[in-house]
Structure formats: structure tokens, C-alpha cells
Design an enzyme around this catalytic site. Structure first.
Site, PDB file in Angstrom:
ATOM      1  N   LYS A 291       0.826  -1.215   0.000  1.00  0.00           N
ATOM      2  CA  LYS A 291       0.000   0.000   0.000  1.00  0.00           C
ATOM      3  C   LYS A 291       0.859   1.264   0.000  1.00  0.00           C
ATOM      4  O   LYS A 291       0.646   2.182   0.788  1.00  0.00           O
ATOM      5  CB  LYS A 291      -0.980  -0.011   1.163  1.00  0.00           C
ATOM      6  CG  LYS A 291      -1.989  -1.165   1.090  1.00  0.00           C
ATOM      7  CD  LYS A 291      -3.002  -1.087   2.212  1.00  0.00           C
ATOM      8  CE  LYS A 291      -4.029  -2.218   2.099  1.00  0.00           C
ATOM      9  NZ  LYS A 291      -3.432  -3.550   2.387  1.00  0.00           N
ATOM     10  N   ARG A 292       1.799   1.320  -0.923  1.00  0.00           N
ATOM     11  CA  ARG A 292       2.682   2.478  -1.013  1.00  0.00           C
ATOM     12  C   ARG A 292       2.002   3.609  -1.791  1.00  0.00           C
ATOM     13  O   ARG A 292       1.111   3.382  -2.597  1.00  0.00           O
ATOM     14  CB  ARG A 292       3.992   2.093  -1.698  1.00  0.00           C
ATOM     15  CG  ARG A 292       4.820   1.062  -0.953  1.00  0.00           C
ATOM     16  CD  ARG A 292       5.202   1.553   0.442  1.00  0.00           C
ATOM     17  NE  ARG A 292       6.247   0.738   1.048  1.00  0.00           N
ATOM     18  CZ  ARG A 292       6.095  -0.018   2.122  1.00  0.00           C
ATOM     19  NH1 ARG A 292       4.913  -0.086   2.703  1.00  0.00           N
ATOM     20  NH2 ARG A 292       7.097  -0.711   2.618  1.00  0.00           N
TER      21      ARG A 292
END
EC number: 4.1.1.23
Length: 288
Positions: A99-100
Site C-alpha cells: 500500500k505504497r
């Protein structure tokens, strides 16, 4: 298949071969304890090795939750590197659930870390957060396309807090919701990067429990042209019937995802394999 084959095509082939299921590698403390493992690096290593023994090469997509490896520091990340390497050796598609999301050179750094084949953390795809603006993801999207990888962008998630952002529309405006705008921009990227109509490199994360919100938010999933990761099966309340009822028309693009529903069958590898196989069969039957 060779990594030169685009991720969307590789995932489509894996779904046909193994059924519509992604299994999360979530070595949370409670799961390690349930398996009789210590909440330390050795427990992490044993958990990961058992899941790969059971499922690598037999599942459409495996999804290690990066946070549960990061919490053990550099030694935990070394275990994750080994997981990713073992998946590559087994021909197993793997999605790094990291979840960058960032801007400029930092976004490029994340792209290099998770999608460049030369990186020890290289995965077939990575999850992204678009809430610094979808356009901030461009370096990662372009890297995915260049390396034959993929991204899954958070769109309409099942956590209650997500609605305050994802369902929002400009006050007094007929503009689309935030989630609908994310879906439309993903569709535009896929149309540009996969003009032959095959599944593009940009997928979306859509909670398996939020189907009733699709119409209200105006999210047009049929237009996306990429795969849809659907977390929330089992322990979070969604069933195969729920997926079919709300999203069945998109069957070939759906990637329902489960973690505890499969992992709680462990630590016996045969039991893990059986739980994943039954769930994949149930999903395939519901979506048929």
C-alpha cells in the site's frame, strides 16, 4: 510464463489454471500463536515456508502482507525477500501488499523496490494508495508497464473509515466521487498501456463487502480494463454468493482474496491446500 508477458495476461492465465482466488500471507501474532509458533523471526520463517509448501504453484496469486514482515525489522524483511525469491522459483505470481503511495523521486524509489526485477523485493505486482492524487502514482504505473508487472490501486475499500474519503464528492457539485475518479483514471491508464484490450497493468482494490455502494458512488468497474482484487472473504463477512451477486458479470477479472479463511486451516500443509482448493472451487461455481 516469461516475465516479459504482461502481468494482466499472466494473472488471467493463473486464474484459469488455479481458480479465482488470492491467498494472503498474513503472519499476524494471533495466527502465529494459533499455529503454535513464536511471534519472532523464526516463527515468521516457519509460517511462510509452510504456506509456500502448501500453495506455491497451486494458487492464482499469493499476497504477503508487508507490514507483518516489517514489524520484525531487517530480519523480517530478509524473510520476505526469501518468500519473494521462492515464489519466483516456483513460478508463483505474488502481490506485495505494501500500500505504497508518494510523489516524485520517492514514488520512483518505491517502484524500483517492488517492481524492478533487479531488486531483492521484486514482486509481480504491488498495492498502492492514490490519496496523494492518482497522478502521483505515475512512476509506479510506468515501471509496472515497463517490467511486465502490475499495480492494484485502493479504490473502494471495506474498512468503515474509507467511506469518508472514497465516497466523497465536491460540495454542491455533480462531479464523480473520489472512488469513481480513481476508477476512471485507472481505466484511462489501461486503455493507453494495453490497447489490444487484454487486462491492463492497473488493477483496483474493491472490498468484497461493498458491492451495494457501487451504484451510489458511480464506480464503473466494467470500464476499468484491469483485474479487481476483492479482499474480505470469510472472516470479514463476504461469501462467494456475495461476490457473484454484486460483481458476477466481471467474472474473468475478479480476484477474490482470503487470508484467515485459509490460514486458520494450518499449520498442516495438506489442510491449507484443501481449504484454498475448496474456496477456489466455491468461487468458480458461484461465478460460473
Amino acid at each position: 510464463m516469461s516475465p516479459a508477458v504482461p502481468f494482466g495476461s499472466r494473472l488471467a492465465a493463473a486464474l484459469r489454471a488455479h481458480g479465482p482466488l488470492c491467498v494472503g500471507l498474513d503472519p499476524a501474532p494471533g495466527t502465529l500463536a494459533r499455529w503454535g509458533l513464536a511471534d519472532d523471526v523464526e516463527g515468521l520463517r516457519r509460517f511462510s515456508g509452510t504456506v509456500l509448501e502448501a500453495l506455491a504453484g497451486r494458487t492464482a496469486l499469493l499476497k504477503p502482507q508487508v507490514a507483518f514482515y516489517e514489524r520484525h525489522g531487517s530480519a523480517g524483511l530478509a524473510v520476505l525477500e526469501q518468500v519473494l525469491a521462492d515464489c519466483r522459483s516456483a513460478g508463483q505470481l505474488v502481490l506485495a501488499d505494501a500500500k505504497r503511495g508518494d510523489i516524485g523521486s520517492t514514488a520512483t524509489g518505491y517502484a524500483d523496490a517492488w517492481l524492478d526485477p533487479a531488486s531483492p523485493l521484486a514482486a509481480d505486482a504491488v498495492t498502492l494508495s492514490p490519496y496523494l492524487g492518482y497522478g502521483s502514482l505515475a512512476p509506479v504505473v510506468e515501471a509496472a508497464a515497463a517490467h511486465g508487472g502490475g499495480v492494484f490501486v485502493l479504490c473502494l475499500t471495506s474498512n468503515p473509515e474509507g467511506a469518508s474519503v472514497q465516497h466523497a464528492r465536491p460540495t454542491g457539485s455533480s462531479a464523480p466521487s473520489v472512488a469513481a475518479a480513481v476508477a476512471a483514471q485507472a481505466a484511462a491508464d489501461n486503455a493507453r498501456l494495453s490497447p489490444d484490450g487484454s487486462p491492463g497493468p492497473v488493477g483496483l482494490v474493491v472490498g468484497a463487502t461493498v458491492g451495494e455502494h457501487l451504484e451510489a458512488t458511480g464506480v464503473d468497474l466494467a470500464a476499468v480494463g484491469g483485474h479487481l482484487l476483492l479482499p474480505g472473504l470469510g472472516a470479514q463477512g463476504a461469501t462467494a454468493a456475495d461476490v457473484a451477486r454484486h460483481l458476477g458479470g466481471l467474472g474473468p477479472l475478479l480476484v477474490p482474496s482470503a487470508s484467515r479463511e485459509v490460514l486458520h486451516a494450518g499449520p498442516d500443509p495438506a489442510a491449507l491446500r484443501g481449504a484454498a482448493g475448496r474456496l477456489a472451487q466455491d468461487l468458480a461455481a458461484a461465478l460460473r
